[in-house]
Motif scaffolding. Structure first.
Motif, mmCIF file in Angstrom:
data_model
loop_
_atom_site.group_PDB
_atom_site.id
_atom_site.type_symbol
_atom_site.label_atom_id
_atom_site.label_comp_id
_atom_site.label_asym_id
_atom_site.label_seq_id
_atom_site.Cartn_x
_atom_site.Cartn_y
_atom_site.Cartn_z
ATOM 1 N N GLU A 154 1.481 -1.298 -6.525
ATOM 2 C CA GLU A 154 0.196 -1.229 -7.217
ATOM 3 C C GLU A 154 0.319 -0.431 -8.505
ATOM 4 O O GLU A 154 -0.239 -0.808 -9.543
ATOM 5 N N SER B 115 -12.853 -3.002 -6.789
ATOM 6 C CA SER B 115 -12.525 -3.889 -7.902
ATOM 7 C C SER B 115 -11.274 -3.399 -8.635
ATOM 8 O O SER B 115 -10.886 -2.224 -8.522
ATOM 9 N N ARG B 116 -10.674 -4.299 -9.387
ATOM 10 C CA ARG B 116 -9.479 -3.957 -10.158
ATOM 11 C C ARG B 116 -9.769 -2.806 -11.115
ATOM 12 O O ARG B 116 -8.973 -1.864 -11.253
ATOM 13 N N ASP C 268 -8.012 -5.100 -1.037
ATOM 14 C CA ASP C 268 -8.328 -5.670 -2.349
ATOM 15 C C ASP C 268 -9.821 -5.892 -2.528
ATOM 16 O O ASP C 268 -10.377 -5.632 -3.596
ATOM 17 N N ASP D 75 -4.169 -10.145 -6.417
ATOM 18 C CA ASP D 75 -4.402 -9.606 -7.751
ATOM 19 C C ASP D 75 -3.135 -9.694 -8.595
ATOM 20 O O ASP D 75 -3.167 -10.098 -9.757
ATOM 21 N N LYS E 132 -9.985 0.615 -9.315
ATOM 22 C CA LYS E 132 -8.670 1.104 -8.911
ATOM 23 C C LYS E 132 -7.909 1.687 -10.100
ATOM 24 O O LYS E 132 -7.301 2.761 -10.002
ATOM 25 N N GLU E 133 -7.927 0.957 -11.214
ATOM 26 C CA GLU E 133 -7.198 1.421 -12.389
ATOM 27 C C GLU E 133 -7.778 2.725 -12.923
ATOM 28 O O GLU E 133 -7.041 3.619 -13.351
ATOM 29 N N ARG F 173 -2.443 -11.897 -11.970
ATOM 30 C CA ARG F 173 -1.970 -11.251 -13.204
ATOM 31 C C ARG F 173 -0.731 -11.957 -13.747
ATOM 32 O O ARG F 173 -0.578 -12.123 -14.956
ATOM 33 N N MET G 112 -0.448 -1.656 -12.289
ATOM 34 C CA MET G 112 -1.446 -1.011 -13.136
ATOM 35 C C MET G 112 -0.837 -0.427 -14.409
ATOM 36 O O MET G 112 -1.531 -0.244 -15.406
#
Length: 716
Positions: free
Chosen positions: A365, A235-236, A231, A404, A239-240, A408, A369
């Motif tokens: 994941e 960063s989020r 993680d 994460d 990844k997205e 969320r 996402m």
């Protein structure tokens, strides 16, 4: 006569070598990795210095062999100094990844120096025997020295090798690995610090490419790919971005498996394909079972054994890529089904989603996402218990080991409120809800939000003692996770869960102890609560507050004791533990505030009534009996009333005769009047009922004072 010093190039080289050794000894303390190995090398070199100094003082006629030795020694010490510089300046993660190589380089330097020194004809040298013996020992030690990486570092490298070999490791594996790396190199495990260190590591790899060190760069790329699963490494948003670029390139329809993906024995897609010498591939467990039953190769009818088969890595990777592609497409296409009005279709979709999430962590994941979490939270408002329960289970799987995902879930409007509502429903749903809350409460950023949900703590406390052991333990664990907050601890106490209040009262700061004592003093407690608090040791903590330097803390402690003393056995325990001494000291002290005096006096009254039910003496010292009674005339109505009521209680106790006797020895009617006790005026100010006045009258009559008070105050 002092021998001539060596001069010229040889002397300069020797002097330079000794300076280099001195620098190594000083700078080896600054390295990040293999510090122990560098310290050992420095110790060896430091032992060589006296020998080199002795040589420097001698006039050696044939210096050619010596020059060869010193040149080797100089070259190796320069290499050691350069290695120390690299290990002090380069990225710590990069150095850790290379720690085996670093240890090997140190060992090679040590061995080369040992070989060079062993070429010196020590027997012919005119130097002291002590120095000769020392250098022989150093040469021998350096020749056999073994330099190995530290155990912790070796374990990390083995986990990295294993992760690279397995290829598809879970995020939790990478998270734990990154934390282990941080701890090994002395870096904070906070996400920002880890990400910064990881970015510096990648920069170091780019520098390796610039140095044309492609072999090293390729190896490090594999390590980066592994650690990027953590993680903190990415960063989020990053990844997205990577995920959606890949997913959009796949199309919208799943692909059928290739024929080569099927095992000839099981007729199913393989997960661990192995290849025979003839080039045929089977599922490992299927072919092993086949051969164990005495069969020949299914395709060639030739003899085979397990040692003749090797993993078909290329095919395995192709199968995994095919599975990943289809899973991505399936996840993206399932969301519409969750909006169906048909309960059965929603349940089937949730079951399929659960199955996908449980297969691999990377699947979870992808689900996150694809923004499934808000959709799932919305389903918690449906009337169907089956849907709600399954949603809670899916959310729990998504949140597992993923901060994460936890964040969320908590960020969705009313998500925590919806989960908490499920705590008050049937047992199956309650168990799923508390399991999810436990998972969420493991994330620090979510803990505070959980405690703020109205009714959450009360429901958790209720569950903490339910018949289901797993649910009860989960509830207690959630309470522990959110007990970091004083407000939450107070809410727990108000729900009759005192564990963390007692901990803070015992070992908290002065401010925290004050807050907890105030809470106890103001709460409405049942007799059961009062009894259990004493059984859990609250009295010792409260007694310690009575000797505190701050008046406010003392007052809070007395008020808590007053609240707890209404239970007679608690009051009796207070007396046995010596609570009267600090209470009397506070009452006698002229600097005590009126509010504190009133609380102390009221507490003494409660204790007097507790003592009266047993043969327990409230006041042992003659002076205390006299002084306490004398305070009737020196305080306000509330304190006067409490003291008189305390003496009334003592007059009814088994020790009444003793109290009266001791008081009679110290007081007379004359002295009593000299203190201007005007009982008549007390009637209006204290509003005492006839029964209390009757008790006071009976008490005073024991000293012949009844006729001096107003007769109507003491009815016969």
């Amino acid at each position: 006569m002092v021998p001539d010093m060596i001069c010229g190039p040889f002397a300069d080289l020797l002097s330079s070598t000794m300076e280099c050794i001195l620098e190594i000894v000083l700078t080896s303390k600054n390295v990040f990795i293999e510090r122990k190995s560098f310290a050992e090398l420095s110790a060896y070199l430091n032992r060589i210095v006296p020998f080199l100094k002795e040589i420097n003082r001698k006039n050696i006629a044939d210096s050619t062999p010596w020059e060869n030795v010193i040149q080797i020694l100089n070259r190796q010490t320069v290499d050691a100094r350069q290695l120390i510089l690299e290990c002090s300046k380069k990225n710590k993660v990069y150095l850790l990844m290379n720690c085996r190589l670093i240890a090997k380089r140190i060992q090679n330097i040590t061995r080369e120096i040992s070989r060079a020194l062993s070429c010196i004809p020590l027997a012919s040298l005119d130097i002291s025997s002590g120095i000769k013996e020392e250098i022989v020992q150093v040469i021998d030690s350096m020749r056999t020295a073994e330099f190995k990486t530290a155990i912790a570092e070796e374990e990390i490298l083995e986990k990295i090798d294993s992760g690279i070999h397995q290829r598809n490791v879970d995020r939790s594996y990478a998270n734990k690995l990154l934390v282990s790396i941080a701890e090994a190199i002395g870096v904070s495990t906070e996400s920002s610090a880890l990400r910064r260190e990881f970015e510096e590591f990648k920069d170091e790899i780019n520098n390796a490419r610039l140095r044309k060190d492609q072999a090293e760069a390729l190896q490090m790329d594999q390590i980066i790919a592994l650690l990027e699963r953590a993680d903190a490494a990415t960063s989020r948003q990053e990844k997205e971005k990577k995920y959606f670029i890949k997913r959009k390139s796949l199309g919208n329809q799943p692909l059928e498996p290739l024929l080569s993906f099927y095992c000839p024995i099981t007729r199913e897609v393989m997960t661990d394909p192995v290849e025979t010498p003839s080039g045929h591939t089977f599922e490992r467990c299927a072919i092993e079972k086949w051969l164990a039953e005495g069969n020949l190769c299914p395709m060639t009818s030739t003899p085979l054994n397990n040692t003749m088969m090797r993993p078909n890595k290329t095919l395995r990777q192709s199968i995994e890529e095919w599975k990943d592609r289809n899973t991505m497409i399936t996840i993206a296409n399932m969301k519409l089904k969750l909006s169906s009005a048909e309960e059965e279709e929603v349940l089937n979709c949730l079951e399929q989603l659960m199955d996908i999430c449980e297969q691999r962590e990377i699947h979870r994941e992808w689900v996150i996402m694809e923004d499934y979490i808000p959709i799932l939270i919305k389903l918690l408002d449906l009337k169907s218990r089956d849907i709600r329960n399954l949603v809670l289970e899916v959310l729990c799987v998504l949140a597992k080991d993923d901060n994460d995902a936890k964040e969320r879930i908590a960020e969705v409007d009313s998500a925590l409120e919806s989960i908490v509502r499920s705590l008050g429903r049937r047992i199956g749903e309650r168990k799923s809800a508390v399991a999810l809350l436990l998972e969420l409460s493991n994330c620090k950023s979510v803990q505070e939000s959980i405690g703020k949900v109205q009714g959450c703590i009360l429901l958790l406390v209720t569950m903490s003692s339910c018949d289901d052991n797993k649910a009860a333990k989960d509830a207690r664990d959630v309470l522990e996770n959110i007990s970091f907050s004083d407000d939450n601890v107070i809410l727990m106490a108000q729900a009759n869960y005192f564990k963390y209040l007692l901990q803070r009262l015992s070992s908290g700061s002065s401010d925290v102890k004050l807050l907890m004592a105030k809470t106890l003093g103001e709460m409405e407690l049942t007799d059961h609560n009062k009894s259990s608090l004493f059984e859990e040791g609250v009295l010792d903590s409260l007694l310690s507050l009575l000797s505190h330097g701050e008046v406010e803390v003392k007052q809070a402690g007395v008020k808590a004791l007053l609240n707890l003393s209404s239970l007679p056995r608690n009051g009796q325990e207070m007396i046995r533990k010596g609570v009267m001494r600090p209470l009397l000291d506070m009452l006698y002290r002229h600097t005590a505030s009126q509010s504190l005096r009133e609380l102390v006096a009221a507490t003494i009254t409660k204790l007097a009534f507790s003592a009266s039910s047993e043969a327990l003496s409230l006041l042992d010292a003659d002076d205390d009996i006299y002084e306490l009674f004398s305070l009737v005339n020196l305080n306000g109505p509330a304190v006067q009333q409490s003291i008189l009521q305390a003496f009334c209680a003592m007059c009814k106790s088994p020790s009444a005769a003793n109290v009266k006797t001791k008081l009679a020895q110290r007081i007379s009617a004359t002295r009593f009047y000299s203190r201007k006790i005007e009982l008549g005026s007390l009637d209006d100010s204290l509003h005492l009922n006839g029964m209390v006045w009757s008790e006071i009258g009976q008490f005073l009559q024991t000293w012949g004072l009844h006729h001096n008070a107003k007769a109507d105050h003491f009815p016969n």
